[in-house]
Design an enzyme around this catalytic site. Structure first.
Site, PDB file in Angstrom:
ATOM      1  N   ASN A 183       9.498  11.994 -13.675  1.00 58.56           N
ATOM      2  CA  ASN A 183      10.294  11.020 -14.418  1.00 58.56           C
ATOM      3  C   ASN A 183      10.363  11.450 -15.891  1.00 58.56           C
ATOM      4  O   ASN A 183       9.369  11.346 -16.608  1.00 58.56           O
ATOM      5  CB  ASN A 183       9.648   9.635 -14.281  1.00 58.56           C
ATOM      6  CG  ASN A 183      10.450   8.543 -14.973  1.00 58.56           C
ATOM      7  OD1 ASN A 183      11.382   8.826 -15.730  1.00 58.56           O
ATOM      8  ND2 ASN A 183      10.088   7.298 -14.725  1.00 58.56           N
ATOM      9  N   HIS A 223      18.379   7.117 -11.541  1.00 60.59           N
ATOM     10  CA  HIS A 223      17.206   7.417 -12.374  1.00 60.59           C
ATOM     11  C   HIS A 223      16.078   7.901 -11.464  1.00 60.59           C
ATOM     12  O   HIS A 223      15.855   7.355 -10.385  1.00 60.59           O
ATOM     13  CB  HIS A 223      16.790   6.151 -13.137  1.00 60.59           C
ATOM     14  CG  HIS A 223      15.493   6.322 -13.874  1.00 60.59           C
ATOM     15  ND1 HIS A 223      15.289   7.344 -14.768  1.00 60.59           N
ATOM     16  CD2 HIS A 223      14.334   5.613 -13.828  1.00 60.59           C
ATOM     17  CE1 HIS A 223      14.064   7.262 -15.245  1.00 60.59           C
ATOM     18  NE2 HIS A 223      13.461   6.223 -14.692  1.00 60.59           N
ATOM     19  N   CYS A 244      13.628   3.742 -19.777  1.00 62.07           N
ATOM     20  CA  CYS A 244      14.286   4.615 -18.792  1.00 62.07           C
ATOM     21  C   CYS A 244      15.780   4.336 -18.644  1.00 62.07           C
ATOM     22  O   CYS A 244      16.483   5.081 -17.959  1.00 62.07           O
ATOM     23  CB  CYS A 244      13.590   4.500 -17.443  1.00 62.07           C
ATOM     24  SG  CYS A 244      11.956   5.237 -17.457  1.00 62.07           S
TER      25      CYS A 244
HETATM   26  O1  UT7 Z   1      11.009   4.676 -14.735  1.00 59.27           O
HETATM   27  C1  UT7 Z   1      10.541   3.457 -15.250  1.00 59.27           C
HETATM   28  C2  UT7 Z   1      10.208   2.501 -14.202  1.00 59.27           C
HETATM   29  N1  UT7 Z   1       9.035   2.908 -13.467  1.00 59.27           N
HETATM   30  C3  UT7 Z   1       9.049   2.874 -12.154  1.00 59.27           C
HETATM   31  O2  UT7 Z   1      10.037   2.615 -11.548  1.00 59.27           O
HETATM   32  C4  UT7 Z   1       7.743   3.150 -11.437  1.00 59.27           C
HETATM   33  C5  UT7 Z   1       7.521   2.112 -10.389  1.00 59.27           C
HETATM   34  N2  UT7 Z   1       6.252   2.216  -9.703  1.00 59.27           N
HETATM   35  C6  UT7 Z   1       5.926   3.236  -8.846  1.00 59.27           C
HETATM   36  O3  UT7 Z   1       6.664   4.193  -8.718  1.00 59.27           O
HETATM   37  C7  UT7 Z   1       4.676   3.106  -8.038  1.00 59.27           C
HETATM   38  O4  UT7 Z   1       4.190   1.806  -8.141  1.00 59.27           O
HETATM   39  C8  UT7 Z   1       3.556   4.108  -8.390  1.00 59.27           C
HETATM   40  C9  UT7 Z   1       3.972   5.528  -7.995  1.00 59.27           C
HETATM   41  C10 UT7 Z   1       3.270   4.045  -9.878  1.00 59.27           C
HETATM   42  C11 UT7 Z   1       2.303   3.769  -7.607  1.00 59.27           C
HETATM   43  O5  UT7 Z   1       2.568   3.749  -6.223  1.00 59.27           O
HETATM   44  P1  UT7 Z   1       2.148   2.500  -5.321  1.00 59.27           P
HETATM   45  O6  UT7 Z   1       2.532   2.839  -3.952  1.00 59.27           O
HETATM   46  O7  UT7 Z   1       2.734   1.265  -5.922  1.00 59.27           O
HETATM   47  O8  UT7 Z   1       0.580   2.525  -5.443  1.00 59.27           O
HETATM   48  P2  UT7 Z   1      -0.387   1.343  -5.898  1.00 59.27           P
HETATM   49  O9  UT7 Z   1      -0.362   1.195  -7.368  1.00 59.27           O
HETATM   50  O10 UT7 Z   1      -0.142   0.151  -5.038  1.00 59.27           O
HETATM   51  O11 UT7 Z   1      -1.772   1.960  -5.475  1.00 59.27           O
HETATM   52  C12 UT7 Z   1      -2.145   2.191  -4.094  1.00 59.27           C
HETATM   53  C13 UT7 Z   1      -3.495   2.855  -4.031  1.00 59.27           C
HETATM   54  C14 UT7 Z   1      -4.537   2.159  -4.902  1.00 59.27           C
HETATM   55  O12 UT7 Z   1      -5.766   2.263  -4.240  1.00 59.27           O
HETATM   56  P3  UT7 Z   1      -6.354   1.032  -3.388  1.00 59.27           P
HETATM   57  O13 UT7 Z   1      -6.456  -0.117  -4.347  1.00 59.27           O
HETATM   58  O14 UT7 Z   1      -5.339   0.775  -2.291  1.00 59.27           O
HETATM   59  O15 UT7 Z   1      -7.662   1.550  -2.906  1.00 59.27           O
HETATM   60  C15 UT7 Z   1      -4.584   2.982  -6.155  1.00 59.27           C
HETATM   61  O16 UT7 Z   1      -5.809   2.907  -6.821  1.00 59.27           O
HETATM   62  O17 UT7 Z   1      -3.397   4.192  -4.556  1.00 59.27           O
HETATM   63  C16 UT7 Z   1      -4.359   4.375  -5.609  1.00 59.27           C
HETATM   64  N3  UT7 Z   1      -3.776   5.293  -6.585  1.00 59.27           N
HETATM   65  C17 UT7 Z   1      -3.885   6.624  -6.466  1.00 59.27           C
HETATM   66  N4  UT7 Z   1      -4.467   7.411  -5.550  1.00 59.27           N
HETATM   67  C18 UT7 Z   1      -4.364   8.759  -5.721  1.00 59.27           C
HETATM   68  C19 UT7 Z   1      -3.059   5.007  -7.696  1.00 59.27           C
HETATM   69  N5  UT7 Z   1      -2.676   6.132  -8.322  1.00 59.27           N
HETATM   70  C20 UT7 Z   1      -3.185   7.156  -7.589  1.00 59.27           C
HETATM   71  C21 UT7 Z   1      -3.109   8.560  -7.698  1.00 59.27           C
HETATM   72  N6  UT7 Z   1      -3.707   9.310  -6.760  1.00 59.27           N
HETATM   73  N7  UT7 Z   1      -2.465   9.163  -8.708  1.00 59.27           N
END
Ligand code: UT7
Length: 331
Positions: free
Chosen positions: A286, A256, A116
């Site tokens: 993204n 970004h 990225c």
């Molecule tokens: O551009 C390159 C660099 N990349 C980035 O900068 C991306 C950085 N990361 C992020 O933007 C975020 O971490 C994500 C958007 C990928 C995920 O968001 P998050 O707030 O960190 O969610 P998480 O991974 O902590 O997941 C929270 C909950 C989990 O459920 P439990 O364990 O709390 O029950 C996940 O299983 O959300 C669940 N979850 C979803 N639920 C509905 C994960 N993905 C989804 C989804 N829809 N698509």
């Protein structure tokens, strides 16, 4: 003789027609519009459909728009850089094909890959060729067909990424406009958290790698998020400090587009108000190497000669950094 700086003098962009909404994703994986919107800020993204169309298709379209807007003869271009994480092929630079297709027959061309941060690093590379006096017209294109490496059964990655391309032209400037300063970093620890395991020299493609879905992107979102929030904000703050820029001096933050929450953290750290923050993540998600030039394209009409732009990016590798650039023209 006055010092030569490297200015952006034209912009072009392209996104494919197909709109993949959050509603469509709800039919593919266990997710919902509300989760995606509140966690990422994304409402929809564009996907390139059609057999035999790779990243070069997007890059060529963006470059052609730039050439036609600027009424530039492609034969005048000295070099073409395609910043991308999804080249048409592993071997044979996408940029070489793009340069030929747009008629840049006097240019040499190569790809630049830093996930990225590809476009941010590409700005540094393109500007260096200009500042050195070696070349007069460098075309930098950021393009990615992320849909080609996304697993549409993995809800943690498929909701984030989209396809698109943007192009900018770098030319010499003698009024002190263009790239002013850069702070670019990397840390190899990051490759455990955001990667595509197979298809490279470490793990060549095999039946096994296909079966294990190792030709798709894997991301430990939470860990990447933590690194991204801290490092993108720190890099932007460092560039401001080093150049004695207060939040009032900054006309635009060009961040970004990975997650709205990361962008908000960066603008808060800089003290820059929302109206100065370029944002189009809601429309495109993204697009990896294309986010920064797509922002420039969307906001081009609002930019004024002399505006102070602070670019910031964070990506796989890890790679990240910030660039301070003075805008060089009124639209
Ligand atoms: O551009 C390159 C660099 N990349 C980035 O900068 C991306 C950085 N990361 C992020 O933007 C975020 O971490 C994500 C958007 C990928 C995920 O968001 P998050 O707030 O960190 O969610 P998480 O991974 O902590 O997941 C929270 C909950 C989990 O459920 P439990 O364990 O709390 O029950 C996940 O299983 O959300 C669940 N979850 C979803 N639920 C509905 C994960 N993905 C989804 C989804 N829809 N698509």
């Amino acid at each position: 003789m006055s010092k030569i700086t490297a200015a952006i003098t034209a912009v072009g962009s392209y996104v494919p027609d197909f709109v993949m909404t959050n509603k469509i994703l709800e039919t593919l994986v266990d997710t919902n519009d509300e989760w995606i919107t509140t966690r990422t800020g994304i409402k929809e993204r564009r996907i390139l459909k059609g057999e035999g169309l790779g990243t070069s298709y997007l890059a060529i379209k963006a470059a052609e728009q730039l050439l036609s807007k600027r009424k530039l003869d492609p034969k005048e271009i000295d070099m073409v850089i395609v910043a991308t994480a999804t080249p048409d092929m592993m071997v044979a630079a996408t940029a070489a094909y793009v340069a030929s297709e747009i008629g840049a027959e006097n240019a040499f061309a190569y790809d630049l890959q830093a996930a990225c941060s590809s476009f941010l690093y590409g700005m540094s590379t393109a500007a260096s060729y200009i500042q050195s006096g070696r070349y007069k017209k460098v075309l930098l294109i950021g393009a990615d067909k992320m849909s080609s490496i996304i697993d549409y059964t993995d809800r943690t990655t498929c909701i984030i990424f989209g396809d698109g391309a943007g192009a900018v032209l770098f030319e010499p400037d003698t009024e002190g406009l263009g790239l002013q300063d850069e702070y670019l970093r990397s840390d190899g620890i990051g490759r455990n958290f955001l990667k595509m395991d197979a298809g490279g020299s470490l793990l060549p493609a095999s039946e096994e790698t296909v079966k294990n879905r190792q030709h798709f992107i894997y991301q430990d979102g939470k860990s990447v998020f933590k690194f991204a929030v801290t490092n993108m904000a720190n890099a932007a703050a460092k560039i401001m400090e080093r150049n004695n820029l207060t939040h009032e001096d900054v006309n635009w933050l060009v961040p970004h587009q990975a997650n709205k929450r990361i962008i908000d953290a960066t603008s808060n750290r800089m003290g820059v108000e929302d109206s100065k923050v370029m944002m189009n993540i809601q429309k495109y998600g993204n697009t990896t190497s294309a986010t920064l030039p797509l922002l420039l394209s969307d906001y081009e009409n609002q930019l004024k000669k002399g505006d102070n732009l602070v670019f910031a990016a964070f990506g796989g590798g890890f790679t990240w950094g910030s660039i301070y650039l003075k805008w060089a023209y009124n639209s």
